[in-house]
Design an enzyme around this catalytic site. Sequence first.
Site, mmCIF file in Angstrom:
data_model
loop_
_atom_site.group_PDB
_atom_site.id
_atom_site.type_symbol
_atom_site.label_atom_id
_atom_site.label_comp_id
_atom_site.label_asym_id
_atom_site.label_seq_id
_atom_site.Cartn_x
_atom_site.Cartn_y
_atom_site.Cartn_z
ATOM 1 N N ILE A 1 21.313 -10.391 26.535
ATOM 2 C CA ILE A 1 22.406 -9.690 27.228
ATOM 3 C C ILE A 1 23.251 -8.961 26.174
ATOM 4 C CG2 ILE A 1 24.487 -10.015 28.650
ATOM 5 C CD1 ILE A 1 21.941 -10.494 30.206
ATOM 6 N N LEU A 2 23.522 -7.686 26.408
ATOM 7 C CA LEU A 2 24.343 -6.924 25.455
ATOM 8 C C LEU A 2 25.792 -7.409 25.543
ATOM 9 C CD1 LEU A 2 23.053 -3.303 26.132
ATOM 10 C CD2 LEU A 2 22.309 -4.896 24.346
ATOM 11 N N HIS B 1 14.113 -2.560 35.565
ATOM 12 C CA HIS B 1 13.946 -3.929 36.063
ATOM 13 C C HIS B 1 12.825 -3.929 37.110
ATOM 14 C CE1 HIS B 1 15.104 -8.065 36.888
ATOM 15 N NE2 HIS B 1 14.979 -7.788 38.162
ATOM 16 N N ASN C 1 6.681 -0.238 28.439
ATOM 17 C CA ASN C 1 7.691 0.761 28.828
ATOM 18 C C ASN C 1 8.079 1.624 27.630
ATOM 19 O OD1 ASN C 1 8.758 0.649 31.725
ATOM 20 N ND2 ASN C 1 8.531 -1.496 31.197
ATOM 21 N N GLY D 1 6.056 -4.038 25.198
ATOM 22 C CA GLY D 1 6.464 -2.666 24.951
ATOM 23 C C GLY D 1 5.710 -1.601 25.718
ATOM 24 N N ASN E 1 18.470 0.691 31.791
ATOM 25 C CA ASN E 1 17.596 -0.483 31.840
ATOM 26 C C ASN E 1 16.580 -0.301 32.963
ATOM 27 O OD1 ASN E 1 16.719 -3.208 31.250
ATOM 28 N ND2 ASN E 1 17.724 -3.833 33.149
HETATM 29 C C1 GRF Z 1 8.901 -4.991 32.457
HETATM 30 O O1 GRF Z 1 8.414 -5.470 33.689
HETATM 31 C C2 GRF Z 1 10.360 -4.668 32.593
HETATM 32 O O2 GRF Z 1 10.725 -4.200 33.874
HETATM 33 C C3 GRF Z 1 10.991 -5.991 32.375
HETATM 34 O O3 GRF Z 1 10.205 -6.628 31.381
HETATM 35 C C4 GRF Z 1 8.912 -6.088 31.398
HETATM 36 C C5 GRF Z 1 8.677 -5.511 30.039
HETATM 37 O O4 GRF Z 1 7.426 -5.046 29.955
HETATM 38 N N1 GRF Z 1 12.360 -5.832 31.963
HETATM 39 P P1 GRF Z 1 7.025 -4.202 28.631
HETATM 40 O O5 GRF Z 1 7.466 -5.020 27.420
HETATM 41 O O6 GRF Z 1 7.770 -2.894 28.719
HETATM 42 O O7 GRF Z 1 5.550 -4.056 28.735
#
Ligand code: GRF
Length: 204
Positions: free
Chosen positions: A90-91, A107, A16, A14, A105
């Site tokens: 996947i949604l 990535h 992000n 988490g 999203n």
């Molecule tokens: C991030 O690298 C994101 O881009 C990918 O999974 C990872 C999640 O990291 N989808 P966090 O859980 O947000 O630390």
Amino acid sequence: MRIERLAVLASGGGSNLQALLDSKDIPAKITLVLTDRPAYALERAKAGEIEAVCLDRRSFADKAEFNQRLLDKLIEARIDAIVLAGYLSILDARLVERFAGRILNVHPSLIPSFCGMGYYGLKVHQAVLDYGCKLTGATVHFVDAGADTGPIIFQKSVEVLPNDTPESLQARVLKFEHALLPLAVKLLAEGRLKVEGRRVTVVD
Ligand code: GRF
């Protein structure tokens, strides 16, 4: 439609999500954090006094039941937009359709490279290193019915260094994820992301 109530979907640590929680200039409120498995992201939500729900996908009979419960929860919570922040399920098409144009999203590569089924977490960075790429990066995009295939909002490139490991690369890419995702969410909430076909532009 006005975007006021955000749900963040996560499956992992988490960081992000934390970047979104720490951002001070998103004119919408994160009112729900939902995971598809036990995840530290739930602890971050609780620390931010935000509803934290774990819909452990293993406790559902099948994907259809899980997806129905997910959709019901988002509707019940009166969610206007969804942010996938390290979400690994996947949604389903019905959910994507209902929230069309209002799902983002992040990535950890320069889409369309190293994305789609099987490319997540450290696997992405290992593939970049194995291929011998000199550049990688972060992408924030709209979610459509595919896996990592929606229109791209932001990208930022990151140089691959000679002694990089998947972990060191992930750490540098994450820094840009943490900058790009809150900015994209802010612009989405402000109605300033204009999509024409696959091209996304920021409007004043
Ligand atoms: C991030 O690298 C994101 O881009 C990918 O999974 C990872 C999640 O990291 N989808 P966090 O859980 O947000 O630390």
